[in-house]
Design an enzyme around this catalytic site. Structure first.
Site, PDB file in Angstrom:
ATOM      1  CG  ASP A  17      -1.966  -1.106   1.170  1.00 36.17           C
ATOM      2  OD1 ASP A  17      -2.287  -1.560   0.067  1.00 36.17           O
ATOM      3  OD2 ASP A  17      -2.426  -1.521   2.241  1.00 36.17           O
ATOM      4  NE  ARG A  96      -2.007   0.138  11.999  1.00 37.03           N
ATOM      5  CZ  ARG A  96      -1.029  -0.586  11.498  1.00 37.03           C
ATOM      6  NH1 ARG A  96       0.213  -0.395  11.924  1.00 37.03           N
ATOM      7  NH2 ARG A  96      -1.246  -1.487  10.569  1.00 37.03           N
ATOM      8  CG  ASP A 125      -4.989  -0.361  10.985  1.00 40.16           C
ATOM      9  OD1 ASP A 125      -5.234  -0.465  12.204  1.00 40.16           O
ATOM     10  OD2 ASP A 125      -4.280  -1.159  10.356  1.00 40.16           O
ATOM     11  CB  SER A 177      -3.656  -8.031   4.282  1.00 39.98           C
ATOM     12  OG  SER A 177      -3.544  -6.786   4.934  1.00 39.98           O
TER      13      SER A 177
END
Length: 404
Positions: A17, A96, A125, A177
């Site tokens: 990504d 995060r 996220d 992922s």
């Protein structure tokens, strides 16, 4: 027409990504891109990142070592709370906010006029990153390419990467992922998207082995806690990062900490993931065992309610909120007596208690014994039961009066 920005700071992992986001930002916003990678214990994934980031168009790359802060400021408070979200030990969730907080700090330092991240519009996220940015820099715009671009799948991402000559570490066939940090490794996508498919543990695991491949002999380990915080393994005092690393190796070698769940995402859909959390699973087990002898009944039961709410806050990205901080204050008060040692047996994916001891133990062998004792008058229970059951007796008499 898109607004133009002069300088954007991107949360950069070097994965699929964020690798394509660098050239995409430059093409679509005409901006300088500064990349920031947070070291939260992903290890080899950080190697070669600076060269890769610059080759794909970033003007510079910050690599920030957040491991100590991650464990002490995020993991330990969550562990002390006993917080689990649908059995998930919150590995991605509490990483995060700390990453986003540093992202804001670098954006301020660099004078950036926007922040970008690679989270998808389907996931949790995006919320975690953006709530933290709003908590510290509500004035800085946020760019989320997955909510803007025409790319619709990982295959199309790979097409874009190949067209822009961006080197990738994955293939179309092996592109689970993943999210890795000191605490865990998550796997999503491909065959895992169908809950009918059994996980290919022998192919996917990176932090340990499957229970079938674990040793035939058990491994014993003893953890020492001080006020709810683990401080030593088998008598060896360790710092926070070394503690998690050591337990990851012990747990991984014994097939500990595998979780295959379908969870309820914040954005409304269900998703299937496989998690590896070997050290964390040992720590949670030990902490819970120690609390069984150091917390009174009312506190333990109420704390379980707090744990559920705490987990929801962490999962939803609400780390930097008044309620999370208030709950942590409550938890810290409960942990004042959670000091002691827990010895466990690790065997083929299972953890069993070998011993639990504490100088603050509420367990009184003289009081609870099945043998003869001189500290408890069993006849006292008669009056207690009569009073405790009084509402039932009153209701029964009323029913009898009305012929029920």
């Amino acid at each position: 027409m898109k607004k133009t920005y002069k300088k954007v700071v991107l949360a950069y992992s070097g994965g699929l990504d964020t690798s394509i986001i660098i050239p995409w930002l430059k093409e679509n916003y005409g901006c300088e891109v500064i990349a920031m990678s947070a070291d939260v214990g992903q290890g080899e994934e950080l190697s070669g990142l600076e060269e890769k980031a610059k080759k794909t168009g970033a003007s510079k790359l910050y690599i920030e070592d957040l491991r100590k802060e991650f464990v002490e400021d995020c993991i330990w408070p969550t562990l002390k709370a006993g917080a689990k979200y649908e059995k998930y030990l919150l590995g991605t969730s509490f990483a995060r906010p700390i990453i986003a907080k540093r992202l804001v700090e670098i954006a301020r330092k660099e004078g950036a006029d926007a922040i970008a991240h690679g989270a998808t519009g389907k996931g949790n996220d995006q919320v975690r990153f953006e709530l933290t940015v709003k908590a510290f820099a509500p004035d800085i715009p946020i760019i989320a390419p997955w909510r803007e671009w025409d790319i619709k799948s990982r295959d199309e991402e790979i097409d874009y990467a190949e067209a822009h000559h961006i080197p990738l570490r994955i293939t179309r066939e092996t592109s689970y992922s993943k999210d890795k940090n000191l605490w865990h490794l998550s796997h999503e996508g491909l065959d895992l998207e169908d809950p009918a498919n059994e996980p290919k543990y022998n192919e996917m695991l990176e932090m340990g082995v499957s229970p079938e491949k674990a040793p035939d002999a058990p491994t014993y380990v003893t953890l020492h806690f001080e006020q709810g915080i683990p401080t030593a393994v088998d008598g060896e005092t360790l710092d926070a990062v070394s503690m998690v690393e050591k337990l990851n190796k012990l747990g991984g070698a014994n097939g500990i900490g595998l979780l295959d769940i379908v969870e309820n995402r914040l954005v409304g859909m269900k998703s299937r993931g496989v998690y590896e959390t070997p050290g964390g699973t040992i720590l949670y087990h030990a902490h819970e065992a120690l609390e069984t002898i150091t917390l009174d009944r009312d506190t333990a039961h109420y704390k379980s309610l707090v744990a559920q709410k705490f987990a929801e806050l962490v999962y939803d990205g609400k780390w930097y909120t008044p309620l999370r901080e208030a709950l942590s204050a409550f938890v810290d008060e409960t942990q004042k007596t959670v000091t002691g040692d827990v010895k466990m047996k690790l065997y083929k994916g299972n953890i069993t208690n070998a011993s639990v001891t504490s100088p603050w133990s509420l367990y009184d062998e003289d009081l609870v014994t099945f043998g003869e004792d001189h500290v408890y008058n069993q006849d006292d229970a008669t009056g207690f039961i009569n009073l405790f059951g009084l509402p039932l007796s009153v209701r029964a008499k009323l029913n009898q009066k009305h012929g029920k």
